[in-house]
Structures are given as structure tokens and as C-alpha cells.
Write an enzyme that holds these catalytic residues in place. Structure first.
Site, PDB file in Angstrom:
ATOM      1  CD  GLU A   1      43.679  34.434  60.214  1.00 32.56           C
ATOM      2  OE1 GLU A   1      44.911  34.484  60.428  1.00 32.56           O
ATOM      3  OE2 GLU A   1      42.912  35.355  60.544  1.00 32.56           O
TER       4      GLU A   1
ATOM      5  CB  SER B   1      39.979  23.697  75.771  1.00 33.34           C
ATOM      6  OG  SER B   1      40.263  23.264  77.078  1.00 33.34           O
TER       7      SER B   1
ATOM      8  CB  ALA C   1      45.047  28.460  63.223  1.00 32.77           C
TER       9      ALA C   1
ATOM     10  CD  GLU D   1      38.858  29.094  70.260  1.00 36.90           C
ATOM     11  OE1 GLU D   1      39.164  30.214  69.800  1.00 36.90           O
ATOM     12  OE2 GLU D   1      39.682  28.310  70.766  1.00 36.90           O
TER      13      GLU D   1
ATOM     14  CD  GLU E   1      48.317  32.533  60.768  1.00 36.36           C
ATOM     15  OE1 GLU E   1      48.661  31.334  60.680  1.00 36.36           O
ATOM     16  OE2 GLU E   1      47.622  32.975  61.695  1.00 36.36           O
TER      17      GLU E   1
ATOM     18  N   GLY F   1      36.258  21.708  78.494  1.00 39.89           N
ATOM     19  CA  GLY F   1      36.122  21.948  79.924  1.00 39.89           C
ATOM     20  C   GLY F   1      36.487  23.358  80.342  1.00 39.89           C
TER      21      GLY F   1
ATOM     22  CD  GLU G   1      48.066  45.377  61.280  1.00 36.87           C
ATOM     23  OE1 GLU G   1      46.934  45.365  61.786  1.00 36.87           O
ATOM     24  OE2 GLU G   1      48.268  45.070  60.093  1.00 36.87           O
TER      25      GLU G   1
ATOM     26  NE  ARG H   1      49.931  31.417  69.025  1.00 35.85           N
ATOM     27  CZ  ARG H   1      48.974  32.012  68.349  1.00 35.85           C
ATOM     28  NH1 ARG H   1      48.559  33.212  68.691  1.00 35.85           N
ATOM     29  NH2 ARG H   1      48.438  31.419  67.303  1.00 35.85           N
TER      30      ARG H   1
END
Length: 178
Positions: A83, A104, A64, A110, A87, A106, A130, A52
Site C-alpha cells: 500500500e 471501531s 493504508a 475489523e 499509494e 462498537g 486504477e 471517501r
């Protein structure tokens, strides 16, 4: 707090907004995501490993992906099926959306859902599209928490939502056993 919303920056995938003194991010296309809790017929829990960029680390996650990035008619269940297959290479005959909440609250608008996938059939090896470099891990369910703890000791980053996913394997959000 002021109701006026100002866009501070807009990129290709994210925008930064401000309402009063509060700054937060939102996606430019899809506004939600789904995490897939999936167990193979051999009673193995499916995890994916990938690098990431924002945190500059490899992570262990449940499969996910984004909801709505393929069009407005995309549902959390559709995205969960897509997914999971993309995945991990596993196809689900049944997907049940369990709950939806902020990823999240704060920092971002999303919303993220948990979906339980059942009736899995192996179709291909997985690995993502890809743009992704995903390693699939099939971990025996009874040793999944210990396996995750070992991965933490090895330096992998873990999203705390993994443990919520483990809890939702055997329970509905209200705590009742499935």
C-alpha cells in the site's frame, strides 16, 4: 447476550450481522487493515488525500489498505509495503508492525494495525491503483500537526488515528523512544 449470529445483509464487500440486539458490520473478504507511518529520507511525513464516498468528503490519511484481499497468506507487513508503494510511490526496506487493535469496536469486527516504514526509496509518483484517485503529500515532520490543523480548517475530514500515528513516529506503543 445470545451467541446466535444472524446475517442481516451481505453485499459485495460488507455484511451486516446481529448478535442478540447488537448490530455490526464486517468485511466479506479481508478482516483487517494496516496504516503505514512513513518518513522520507528528507524527513517528510507521507500523507495521502482522497475522496471517501461514505462521508462525501476529501480526507487526509496516512497510507493504508486492506490485509488479506490478495490472499490468505497476506500479512500486515506485506500489505503495508504494498500500500505504501501503490499509494505514495515510496518503497520501504524495513516495515515493523507496532500494534493491532479494533478500528471501531462498537460497530465493526475489523482490526487495524500500525506499521512503521523505514529505509524509503522513491520508485514512482504513487496515486493508487486504477480504482483510486490519490494525491500524495510530503509534509516536513516538524510542521505536520500544523499542516493537518490547516487542512481541517479548509474542510478536510481527518481520522483521529492520524494523531496516534504522529505519536508512534517517535515511540513504540509502550511509550519508549525509538
Amino acid at each position: 447476550m445470545s451467541d446466535e449470529i444472524e446475517t442481516l445483509y451481505e453485499g459485495r464487500y460488507l455484511r451486516l450481522k446481529q448478535r442478540g440486539s447488537w448490530e455490526y458490520a464486517e468485511r466479506t473478504h479481508a478482516g483487517s487493515a494496516v496504516i503505514v507511518i512513513a518518513i522520507t529520507p528528507e524527513n517528510k511525513l507521507l500523507f495521502v488525500e482522497q475522496f471517501r464516498v461514505p462521508i462525501q468528503q476529501r480526507t487526509i490519511e496516512m497510507p493504508a489498505g486492506l490485509v488479506g484481499d490478495l490472499g490468505e497468506d497476506d500479512t500486515m507487513e506485506d500489505a503495508a509495503r504494498r500500500e505504501l508503494l501503490e499509494e505514495t510511490g515510496w518503497q520501504a526496506s524495513e516495515v515493523k508492525l507496532l500494534m493491532v487493535g479494533p478500528s471501531s469496536a462498537g460497530m465493526s469486527t475489523e482490526m487495524i494495525g500500525f506499521a512503521r516504514a523505514r529505509g524509503l526509496v522513491k520508485v514512482h509518483d504513487g496515486g493508487g491503483d486504477e480504482s483510486e484517485d490519490i494525491t500524495v503529500h510530503e509534509v516536513p515532520l516538524d510542521s505536520a500537526p500544523q499542516w493537518l490543523a490547516q487542512k481541517i480548517r479548509e474542510g478536510y475530514s481527518m481520522d483521529p488515528k492520524l494523531w496516534a500515528g504522529l505519536w508512534l513516529l517517535e515511540r513504540d506503543p509502550d511509550g519508549s523512544a525509538i
